[in-house]
Design a protein around this motif. Structure first.
Motif, short mmCIF file in Angstrom:
data_model
loop_
_atom_site.label_atom_id
_atom_site.label_comp_id
_atom_site.label_asym_id
_atom_site.label_seq_id
_atom_site.Cartn_x
_atom_site.Cartn_y
_atom_site.Cartn_z
N UNK A 1 0.85 -1.19 0.00
CA UNK A 1 0.00 0.00 0.00
C UNK A 1 0.89 1.25 0.00
N UNK A 2 1.35 1.63 -1.18
CA UNK A 2 2.31 2.73 -1.29
C UNK A 2 1.58 4.07 -1.25
N UNK A 3 1.84 4.83 -0.18
CA UNK A 3 1.17 6.14 0.02
C UNK A 3 2.20 7.24 0.01
N UNK A 4 1.88 8.36 -0.59
CA UNK A 4 2.81 9.49 -0.59
C UNK A 4 2.06 10.81 -0.43
N UNK A 5 2.79 11.81 0.14
CA UNK A 5 2.25 13.15 0.28
C UNK A 5 2.40 13.91 -1.02
N UNK A 6 1.73 15.06 -1.13
CA UNK A 6 1.82 15.87 -2.35
C UNK A 6 3.25 16.27 -2.67
N UNK A 7 4.04 16.43 -1.59
CA UNK A 7 5.43 16.84 -1.80
C UNK A 7 6.24 15.78 -2.54
#
Lengths: 205, 210
Positions: free
Chosen positions: B33-39
């Motif tokens: 479950x690869x999650x990332x912030x907008x940055x």
């Protein structure tokens, strides 16, 4: 043998993809077309008071995408396994993204505003969707002229159908997109489709 | 089954990614479950097939874009997409109906910056769109459900999960919507909240703004 009835207005709109699938698959269906004046008397016969609706052996299905996908799967025009079907769906959704942006234009009543919106759509909105479609065709097609694998699927039919409308407004819309033009040509020359296109009623949308 | 054979890329948000996460949870299917912030998005964007998220990546590197396509694919693999073509189509019809309402919220209410206009759009959304939608969902359930609980047939499908997720997301964004759904979906919501796999996932998932 199932019986099929398709209910819609007397135009291409959101029903033509279903009609094209029936034609491509050489399957019989009752093509029921209501004029706008008769629609109000049939509205409450439809599950969501909208059309198109497909009636299969007496069961009514709303939603044009659900209808088209169902028919394509019935008639083997949806991809040969779950993953191929997902690739077809991905192309369909990408085409739908472009048409979602087009829809407000279709219903804009102010003619001057509409002309501006059309210009803006073709110059600034459509190109990125066409590019996306080319990326998907390259990934999912087998180097041939269909979007997925080497066979006609409803993704090709849907692309043909929506670009019919777009090219009617701007005949140069696909000039920078050779593969997409060839894909359309490939759909057009399928024998049953060619025959149908020759004879079907003309409509702008 | 190693989780390395399926990767799901999306922002650290619910939004257009949560439905797939719920389906995978319901199916007990492991995945990364690869999650990332907008940055971090500028790093990920060029690696995504259409420069958009979510994306599902299979073991051989093939990528699928488009949130509902991904959801339908994983649902089919997990047996949560109907037992035959007609059931799958009924499920798609419910999904498309819910999607229409979500898109109305996201195009008319959510982006409106002017406070007065936003309040107007929200009122219209609640009074007209949501009211009609609850009616429509009721009609579809009546036509397609065999048990008064699940939308289609008599088992959980991804249509149930999409309505569940959409209602939850809407409640979080617009608490005023609470009374509008009445009691008719309570058996469904209870069943989903009580599903062991889903409960485990819901208890552990990160809290996000939307």
């Amino acid at each position: 043998m199932s019986t099929y009835k398709l209910y819609y207005f007397n135009t291409r709109g959101r029903a033509e993809i279903a009609r094209l699938i029936f034609i491509a698959a050489d399957q019989k269906f009752e093509d029921i077309r209501y004029e706008h004046s008769e629609w109000s008397s049939h509205k409450n016969e439809m599950p969501l008071e909208q059309m198109p609706v497909l009636e299969v052996d007496g069961v009514k299905l709303p939603q044009s995408g659900a209808i088209a996908r169902f028919l394509a799967k019935q008639f083997h025009l949806a991809g040969k396994d779950n993953f191929e079907q997902a690739k077809v769906d991905a192309v369909v959704d990408t085409i739908a993204d472009a048409m979602t942006q087009f829809l407000p234009i279709r219903f804009e009543n102010d003619e001057t505003k509409q002309i501006e919106m059309v210009k803006n759509f073709f110059a600034n909105e459509l190109p990125k969707h066409l590019q996306n479609l080319e990326v998907l065709a390259k990934q999912f097609g087998n180097g041939g002229l269909f979007f997925i694998g080497n066979n006609l699927t409803w993704a090709d039919l849907l692309f043909y159908e929506v670009t019919e409308t777009l090219l009617g407004l701007n005949k140069n819309a696909l000039d920078n997109h050779q593969w997409l033009k060839q894909n359309r040509a490939e759909v057009e020359k399928q024998p049953r489709i060619a025959e149908y296109l020759k004879n079907r009623p003309k409509s702008q949308f | 089954m190693s989780s390395g054979d399926l990767k799901f890329y999306y922002f650290d948000l619910q939004a257009r990614g949560e439905l797939t996460r719920l389906i995978l949870a319901a199916a007990g299917r492991s995945y990364e479950d690869i999650r990332f912030g907008f940055d971090k998005w500028p790093e990920y964007k060029p690696k995504m097939i259409l420069g958009q998220a979510p994306v599902l990546e299979l073991a051989d590197g093939t990528q699928l874009p488009q949130s509902l396509t991904i959801a339908r694919y994983v649902a089919r693999e997990a047996g949560l997409a109907g037992s035959d073509n007609l059931e799958s189509a009924k499920i798609d019809a419910v999904v498309d109906t819910q999607k229409d309402v979500n898109e109305t919220y996201f195009s008319k209410v959510f982006p409106e910056k002017d406070e007065t206009k936003k309040a107007e759009e929200l009122k219209k959304f609640l009074d007209e769109t949501v009211t009609k939608h609850v009616e429509n969902l009721g009609k579809l359930k009546k036509a397609y459900s065999k048990d008064e609980k699940y939308f289609v047939g008599d088992k959980l499908s991804w249509a149930d999960l999409f309505v569940f997720q959409s209602i939850q997301a809407l409640l979080q964004a617009v608490p005023e919507v609470k009374g509008k759904f009445g009691e008719q979906f309570k058996p469904l919501m209870d069943a989903i909240n009580g599903n062991e796999n889903i409960k485990k996932y819901l208890d552990a998932r990160p809290q996000t703004a939307f």
